[in-house]
Write a protein that holds these residues in place. Structure first.
Motif, PDB file in Angstrom:
ATOM      1  N   ALA A  30     -21.315 -34.217 -83.526  1.00 11.66           N
ATOM      2  CA  ALA A  30     -20.847 -35.050 -82.420  1.00 11.66           C
ATOM      3  C   ALA A  30     -20.494 -36.451 -82.902  1.00 11.66           C
ATOM      4  O   ALA A  30     -19.486 -37.021 -82.472  1.00 11.66           O
ATOM      5  N   LYS A  31     -21.302 -36.982 -83.798  1.00 11.04           N
ATOM      6  CA  LYS A  31     -21.052 -38.334 -84.303  1.00 11.04           C
ATOM      7  C   LYS A  31     -19.683 -38.414 -84.985  1.00 11.04           C
ATOM      8  O   LYS A  31     -18.931 -39.358 -84.756  1.00 11.04           O
ATOM      9  N   PHE A  75     -27.517 -34.644 -73.429  1.00 10.45           N
ATOM     10  CA  PHE A  75     -27.674 -35.997 -72.929  1.00 10.45           C
ATOM     11  C   PHE A  75     -26.762 -36.946 -73.696  1.00 10.45           C
ATOM     12  O   PHE A  75     -26.891 -37.078 -74.914  1.00 10.45           O
ATOM     13  N   LEU A  76     -25.875 -37.592 -72.962  1.00 10.03           N
ATOM     14  CA  LEU A  76     -25.104 -38.675 -73.541  1.00 10.03           C
ATOM     15  C   LEU A  76     -25.988 -39.918 -73.521  1.00 10.03           C
ATOM     16  O   LEU A  76     -27.084 -39.901 -72.956  1.00 10.03           O
ATOM     17  N   GLU A  77     -25.518 -40.997 -74.121  1.00 12.89           N
ATOM     18  CA  GLU A  77     -26.354 -42.186 -74.233  1.00 12.89           C
ATOM     19  C   GLU A  77     -26.517 -42.929 -72.908  1.00 12.89           C
ATOM     20  O   GLU A  77     -27.622 -43.345 -72.558  1.00 12.89           O
ATOM     21  N   THR A  78     -25.425 -43.112 -72.147  1.00 12.58           N
ATOM     22  CA  THR A  78     -25.488 -43.931 -70.937  1.00 12.58           C
ATOM     23  C   THR A  78     -24.902 -43.200 -69.727  1.00 12.58           C
ATOM     24  O   THR A  78     -24.114 -42.262 -69.866  1.00 12.58           O
ATOM     25  N   PRO A  87     -20.696 -39.503 -77.842  1.00 15.06           N
ATOM     26  CA  PRO A  87     -21.975 -40.215 -77.786  1.00 15.06           C
ATOM     27  C   PRO A  87     -23.147 -39.318 -77.367  1.00 15.06           C
ATOM     28  O   PRO A  87     -23.876 -39.617 -76.423  1.00 15.06           O
ATOM     29  N   LEU A  88     -23.342 -38.245 -78.080  1.00 15.51           N
ATOM     30  CA  LEU A  88     -24.444 -37.331 -77.795  1.00 15.51           C
ATOM     31  C   LEU A  88     -25.743 -37.951 -78.282  1.00 15.51           C
ATOM     32  O   LEU A  88     -25.846 -38.384 -79.428  1.00 15.51           O
ATOM     33  N   HIS A  89     -26.729 -38.005 -77.416  1.00 14.57           N
ATOM     34  CA  HIS A  89     -28.008 -38.615 -77.759  1.00 14.57           C
ATOM     35  C   HIS A  89     -29.088 -37.579 -78.041  1.00 14.57           C
ATOM     36  O   HIS A  89     -29.873 -37.732 -78.965  1.00 14.57           O
ATOM     37  N   PRO A 108     -14.055 -42.133 -68.376  1.00 15.53           N
ATOM     38  CA  PRO A 108     -12.780 -41.422 -68.494  1.00 15.53           C
ATOM     39  C   PRO A 108     -12.777 -40.312 -69.553  1.00 15.53           C
ATOM     40  O   PRO A 108     -12.015 -39.358 -69.432  1.00 15.53           O
ATOM     41  N   ASP A 109     -13.630 -40.419 -70.550  1.00 14.13           N
ATOM     42  CA  ASP A 109     -13.668 -39.397 -71.596  1.00 14.13           C
ATOM     43  C   ASP A 109     -14.740 -38.335 -71.363  1.00 14.13           C
ATOM     44  O   ASP A 109     -14.867 -37.398 -72.147  1.00 14.13           O
ATOM     45  N   ALA A 110     -15.499 -38.472 -70.298  1.00 12.02           N
ATOM     46  CA  ALA A 110     -16.654 -37.591 -70.065  1.00 12.02           C
ATOM     47  C   ALA A 110     -16.278 -36.111 -70.029  1.00 12.02           C
ATOM     48  O   ALA A 110     -16.949 -35.285 -70.661  1.00 12.02           O
TER      49      ALA A 110
END
Length: 93
Positions: free
Chosen positions: A2-3, A30-33, A8-10, A40-42
């Motif tokens: 993912a990185k 889980f994304l970070e925020t 932004p995968l947490h 928009p990119d979700a």
């Protein structure tokens, strides 16, 4: 994975059944925020993560009939901190 794709995968949590005849699996990603989760990119990130996780499971020999039973849920680390005392255990219950 993912990185390198700038996703932004947490955290990833899996919930699997303890019944030998039940093949479903829940994947909580889980994304970070919260903003990233609704930004928009979700939808692109969610689709990419879903495809990649299924691909990885398949390359590890996870049978197709089980792949069809995998469900995905998306949330944020921020939500876990705010509403579940930072505990992914509490969040998955």
């Amino acid at each position: 994975m993912a990185k390198e794709a700038s996703v932004p995968l947490h955290q990833v949590e899996f919930i699997v059944p303890f019944v030998p005849t039940d093949f479903d699996m829940d994947a909580l990603l889980f994304l970070e925020t919260d903003a990233q989760l609704r930004g928009p990119d979700a939808e692109l990130w969610k689709a990419w993560l879903t495809r990649e996780l299924l691909r990885l499971l398949q390359t590890q020999g996870y049978p197709q009939r089980w792949l069809d039973e995998v469900t995905f849920e998306f949330d944020s680390h921020e939500n876990v901190v705010k509403n579940f005392k930072g505990s992914y255990f509490y969040r998955t219950r």
